[in-house]
Design a protein around this motif. Structure first.
Motif, PDB file in Angstrom:
ATOM      1  N   PRO A 150       0.701  -1.094  -0.003  1.00 12.71           N
ATOM      2  CA  PRO A 150      -0.123  -0.007  -0.062  1.00 12.71           C
ATOM      3  C   PRO A 150       0.763   1.316  -0.030  1.00 12.71           C
ATOM      4  O   PRO A 150       0.551   2.224  -0.534  1.00 12.71           O
ATOM      5  CB  PRO A 150      -0.897  -0.130   1.322  1.00 12.71           C
ATOM      6  CG  PRO A 150       0.176  -0.958   2.044  1.00 12.71           C
ATOM      7  CD  PRO A 150       0.740  -2.102   1.161  1.00 12.71           C
ATOM      8  N   ALA A 151       2.261   1.216   0.380  1.00 14.94           N
ATOM      9  CA  ALA A 151       2.958   2.409   0.410  1.00 14.94           C
ATOM     10  C   ALA A 151       3.171   3.138  -1.075  1.00 14.94           C
ATOM     11  O   ALA A 151       3.889   4.038  -0.964  1.00 14.94           O
ATOM     12  CB  ALA A 151       4.401   1.968   1.143  1.00 14.94           C
ATOM     13  N   GLY A 184       1.350   3.835  -3.349  1.00 17.74           N
ATOM     14  CA  GLY A 184       0.659   4.868  -3.860  1.00 17.74           C
ATOM     15  C   GLY A 184      -0.461   4.525  -4.846  1.00 17.74           C
ATOM     16  O   GLY A 184      -0.953   5.291  -5.409  1.00 17.74           O
ATOM     17  N   ILE A 224      -5.353   3.368  -2.911  1.00 22.00           N
ATOM     18  CA  ILE A 224      -5.902   4.882  -2.002  1.00 22.00           C
ATOM     19  C   ILE A 224      -7.258   4.624  -1.929  1.00 22.00           C
ATOM     20  O   ILE A 224      -8.177   4.675  -2.838  1.00 22.00           O
ATOM     21  CB  ILE A 224      -5.483   5.897  -2.827  1.00 22.00           C
ATOM     22  CG1 ILE A 224      -4.161   6.016  -3.427  1.00 22.00           C
ATOM     23  CG2 ILE A 224      -5.931   7.181  -2.374  1.00 22.00           C
ATOM     24  CD1 ILE A 224      -3.679   6.601  -4.486  1.00 22.00           C
ATOM     25  N   PRO A 225      -7.892   4.724  -0.590  1.00 22.95           N
ATOM     26  CA  PRO A 225      -7.210   4.826   0.704  1.00 22.95           C
ATOM     27  C   PRO A 225      -6.658   3.311   0.854  1.00 22.95           C
ATOM     28  O   PRO A 225      -7.484   2.464   0.418  1.00 22.95           O
ATOM     29  CB  PRO A 225      -7.943   5.464   1.612  1.00 22.95           C
ATOM     30  CG  PRO A 225      -9.227   5.235   1.234  1.00 22.95           C
ATOM     31  CD  PRO A 225      -9.549   5.044  -0.199  1.00 22.95           C
ATOM     32  N   SER A 226      -5.678   3.250   1.661  1.00 22.99           N
ATOM     33  CA  SER A 226      -5.499   1.807   2.015  1.00 22.99           C
ATOM     34  C   SER A 226      -6.411   1.037   2.496  1.00 22.99           C
ATOM     35  O   SER A 226      -6.361  -0.036   2.644  1.00 22.99           O
ATOM     36  CB  SER A 226      -4.081   1.630   2.874  1.00 22.99           C
ATOM     37  OG  SER A 226      -4.062   2.332   3.852  1.00 22.99           O
ATOM     38  N   LEU A 269      -9.146  12.824  -6.501  1.00 25.08           N
ATOM     39  CA  LEU A 269      -9.809  12.185  -5.569  1.00 25.08           C
ATOM     40  C   LEU A 269     -11.151  11.580  -5.812  1.00 25.08           C
ATOM     41  O   LEU A 269     -11.518  10.502  -5.191  1.00 25.08           O
ATOM     42  CB  LEU A 269     -10.171  13.465  -4.155  1.00 25.08           C
ATOM     43  CG  LEU A 269      -9.105  14.102  -3.635  1.00 25.08           C
ATOM     44  CD1 LEU A 269      -9.631  15.199  -2.876  1.00 25.08           C
ATOM     45  CD2 LEU A 269      -8.591  13.137  -2.581  1.00 25.08           C
ATOM     46  N   GLN A 281     -10.246   8.040  -7.127  1.00 25.53           N
ATOM     47  CA  GLN A 281      -9.768   7.178  -6.159  1.00 25.53           C
ATOM     48  C   GLN A 281     -10.955   6.686  -5.406  1.00 25.53           C
ATOM     49  O   GLN A 281     -10.821   5.578  -4.979  1.00 25.53           O
ATOM     50  CB  GLN A 281      -8.661   8.122  -5.168  1.00 25.53           C
ATOM     51  CG  GLN A 281      -7.406   8.239  -5.950  1.00 25.53           C
ATOM     52  CD  GLN A 281      -6.541   9.168  -5.339  1.00 25.53           C
ATOM     53  OE1 GLN A 281      -6.972   9.718  -4.255  1.00 25.53           O
ATOM     54  NE2 GLN A 281      -5.243   9.638  -5.630  1.00 25.53           N
ATOM     55  N   HIS A 336      -3.996   4.263  -9.945  1.00 36.43           N
ATOM     56  CA  HIS A 336      -3.072   4.809 -10.968  1.00 36.43           C
ATOM     57  C   HIS A 336      -1.994   4.032 -11.808  1.00 36.43           C
ATOM     58  O   HIS A 336      -0.954   4.365 -12.125  1.00 36.43           O
ATOM     59  CB  HIS A 336      -2.253   6.008 -10.249  1.00 36.43           C
ATOM     60  CG  HIS A 336      -3.083   6.895  -9.453  1.00 36.43           C
ATOM     61  ND1 HIS A 336      -4.253   7.894 -10.418  1.00 36.43           N
ATOM     62  CD2 HIS A 336      -3.441   7.202  -8.080  1.00 36.43           C
ATOM     63  CE1 HIS A 336      -4.880   8.574  -9.162  1.00 36.43           C
ATOM     64  NE2 HIS A 336      -4.332   7.948  -8.069  1.00 36.43           N
TER      65      HIS A 336
END
Lengths: 262, 420
Positions: B31-32, B34, B37-39, B364, B367, B383
């Motif tokens: 999850p780091a 990117g 989103i959101p994790s 946003l 996502q 993404h």
């Protein structure tokens, strides 16, 4: 990593001294001291920051010197290195205007400027706290110093500057959920002369990227380097969303900030 | 309305992972990076996977469009390919001499992608790095031309000076041009004449976080000519797109010939092998540059690769990928149009990239939609391009459209200020 003295001077002025803005807002005793001051102090550092610290109506503003503002005290440092020693308390600047005011304002340990900066630094560096309130204040001040530090490191550190230029123009919102927020505004595109980051100590109006700590505890852990940022993203303690490439480059600057704020 | 997923066991496992593994899950699956989103909308760990579906440690089922970020090309746990691998396990895997299946695999691969030789490693970064080394050795030159928004692995030569762990010196020989910009490429070559070893690029611009772009008409032919005229080795990084658009290599798909071409993800349906394939004139250089690894000649992935390529050929896989991708994209666009959501799809249908346009240009809304899809059992990421695999059926595609449409309706209802 090498510490660049010029970058450190900018961090010392806009991130360290600059956090006085929030310190006098949050701390009643600090606010009372600030309220007794009505003074504009210019720090003119050769090859480094040229800015003013404005005390007015119990508030503090730390701004670039615009060349026109009337100042009460003007302090000159012959180099960034000298200014950094002034901030560390091991050297004195040269007063070029307002010698007597300088002595009253910052000539002794008990002078108002020294009391404010000294107490603020003490709170920010503390590891053991007398109360939760004091701990929370420390975290909030460290947060604002970090965000301002990102701007200054991004603008001046040679490696960080490379990452800063590649951040898309727009606002990046940073915050501790329901506690405090700040905004980094990137402008100037990739142009070497125009590109810059500006720190605004309030919530973003039109954020393009968002980095939010879940709570004060998480923020403190991450700022102190006790928690791992990637692990916090995984656990949801650090929420990142929006234009992730902006945050990706911001993180590269953030990786460098601690060496200047240590 | 579909019930949305919860991830109690995923979170517990991630907390355990974070104690003993950097980042918990490092790299592109974590999850780091990117893409999740959101994790909190995403699972982190699987229990099992089969075909186009996977089940996480909470028992949630997902139709998966990331395909392991590419390696799942024939379907997870494909019976035929796994049987070939298991048969090879019984004969030996990592042995003191390579198995003859390495030769069998090299013959099949070179014949399939129309190159003269194949060199096997494990990961994509192994073969892109080797391609650079070969180019520099052969040409005696040092500079590399990259196309902006590139990804060729994580070795220091692929990075920027501000990347942690990378030095300024690692990036001194990098030149950057924009995708589809022949004039820019000409200028770069002119300014660095006689010092450029290679031009490395994916067959089309399938970068993350940006709409993907196919080559303009005549682009690759012009690049090929410029490289030939200036003694520059033309490297195609086909690690992501390889075997998705054409089984003959993406250079052939776009009507030109690369000097070196790299494959990895779709080579062996998840068994770990990558390959650098090249033209005869570079075979000597590939023989001379020292390059090897402990597991690079393991036989099991070769056996799996042979079974995988034969299966892809037999099933006209690329036609299937295109048809399923087009069916999915059409379904998503139909819903988006009905809801007045400006959905943009780009890239090749087999590797489609999605983005909802928004006036704030901050992703946003997009996502949020993707997160709603994931929480309902369609595994997209925000993404990165997606992948189609051979096991994906029209029924699964239609189920995906139903779920993604519901997710889009939820997103739209959450934003009456945008969608009236």
């Amino acid at each position: 990593m090498t510490i660049d003295v010029k970058t450190l001077a900018y961090v010392n002025f806009y991130a360290a001294i600059g956090t006085l803005e929030k310190y006098v807002e949050y701390d009643e005793k600090a606010k009372a001291i600030a309220a007794q001051q009505d003074i504009v102090v210019r720090f003119n550092v050769k090859g480094g920051p040229d800015g003013v610290v404005v005390f007015k109506d119990g508030k503090v503003k730390v701004l670039p010197y615009d060349g026109e503002r009337k100042v009460d005290i003007s302090l000159y440092c012959s180099s960034c290195d000298q200014f950094n020693k002034v901030v560390a308390g091991t050297a004195m600047p040269i007063p070029t205007k307002g010698l007597f005011k300088t002595l009253a304002f910052m000539g002794k340990p008990e002078s108002p400027f020294n009391v404010l900066t000294g107490k603020m630094a003490e709170i920010m560096r503390k590891k053991e706290f007398a109360s939760q309130e004091e701990k929370d204040l420390s975290t909030k001040l460290a947060f604002y110093a970090m965000v301002a530090g990102i701007a200054e490191v991004g603008n001046h550190d040679p490696i960080a500057r490379y990452a800063m230029k590649r951040i898309l123009d727009g606002e990046i919102s940073l915050g501790i959920k329901d506690e405090c927020y700040a905004t980094l505004v990137k402008s100037g595109g990739k142009d070497d002369k125009e590109a810059r980051l500006t720190c605004i100590r309030r919530k973003a109006d039109n954020g393009r990227a968002f980095m939010t700590f879940a709570d004060l505890e998480t923020a403190k852990g991450l700022i102190d380097g006790v928690l791992d940022s990637m692990a916090c993203i995984s656990s949801g303690k650090l929420d990142t969303r929006g234009h992730m490439l902006m945050l990706d480059n911001l993180n590269k600057i953030l990786n460098i900030v601690p060496k200047y704020l240590a | 309305m579909t019930k949305t997923y919860t991830y109690e066991n995923n979170v517990k496992t991630m907390l355990r992972a974070g104690k003993v593994i950097p980042c918990g899950v490092y790299g592109h699956l974590g999850p780091a990076e990117g893409c999740m989103i959101p994790s909190s909308a995403y699972p982190f760990f699987l229990e099992r996977a089969k075909g186009s579906e996977m089940w996480d440690v909470d028992g949630n089922r997902f139709i998966d469009y990331m395909c392991g970020y590419g390696p799942n090309v024939s379907g997870y746990c494909d019976d035929e390919i796994d049987a070939a691998a298991q048969a090879q396990i019984l004969k030996g895997n990592c042995t003191s001499l390579p198995s003859h299946v390495m030769v069998d695999f090299a013959e099949l691969l070179t014949a399939t992608v129309h190159k003269d030789w194949a060199f096997f490693c494990k990961n994509g970064g192994d073969v892109t790095s080797f391609a650079i080394m070969i180019s520099r050795y052969y040409t005696g030159k040092k500079k590399i031309i990259f196309v902006n928004n590139y990804y060729h692995g994580v070795a220091p030569w692929t990075q920027k000076p501000d990347t942690p762990g990378t030095l300024w010196d690692d990036c001194h020989n990098a030149l950057y041009v924009d995708w589809n910009d022949i004039e820019g490429l000409k200028k770069t070559i002119e300014e660095n004449k006689d010092d450029i070893a290679c031009f490395i690029s994916t067959p089309y611009m399938h970068g993350n976080f940006v709409d993907n772009e196919l080559p303009a008409e005549g682009y690759w032919q012009a690049v090929r000519k410029l490289c030939t005229d200036n003694g520059i080795i033309l490297i195609i990084d086909d690690i992501r797109a390889g075997f998705r658009m054409s089984l003959e290599g993406s250079d052939r798909y776009f009507g030109f010939e690369a000097d070196l071409i790299t494959f990895c993800k779709a080579l062996a349906n998840g068994y770990n092998v990558s390959a650098l394939c090249g033209k005869e004139f570079l075979k000597g250089a590939a023989s001379t540059v020292p390059y090897t690894g402990s597991y690079w000649m393991s036989a099991v992935p070769f056996a799996a690769g042979i079974a995988n390529i034969n299966k892809l050929i037999r099933n006209n896989a690329c036609e299937h990928f295109k048809a399923m991708g087009e069916r999915l994209i059409a379904g998503l666009h139909k819903t988006a149009k009905e809801l007045n959501v400006p959905l943009i799809s780009s890239g090749h249908p087999a590797l489609f990239y999605l983005r909802i346009e928004d006036k704030n240009n901050n992703f946003l809304i997009h996502q949020e939609w993707i997160a709603e899809c994931v929480k309902r059992g369609v595994f997209f990421t925000s993404h990165h391009n997606h992948f189609i695999n051979l096991s994906l059926t029209p029924e699964l595609v239609d189920e995906t459209v139903t779920i993604a449409s519901e997710a889009m309706e939820v997103m739209v209802k959450n934003h009456p200020e945008l969608y009236r």
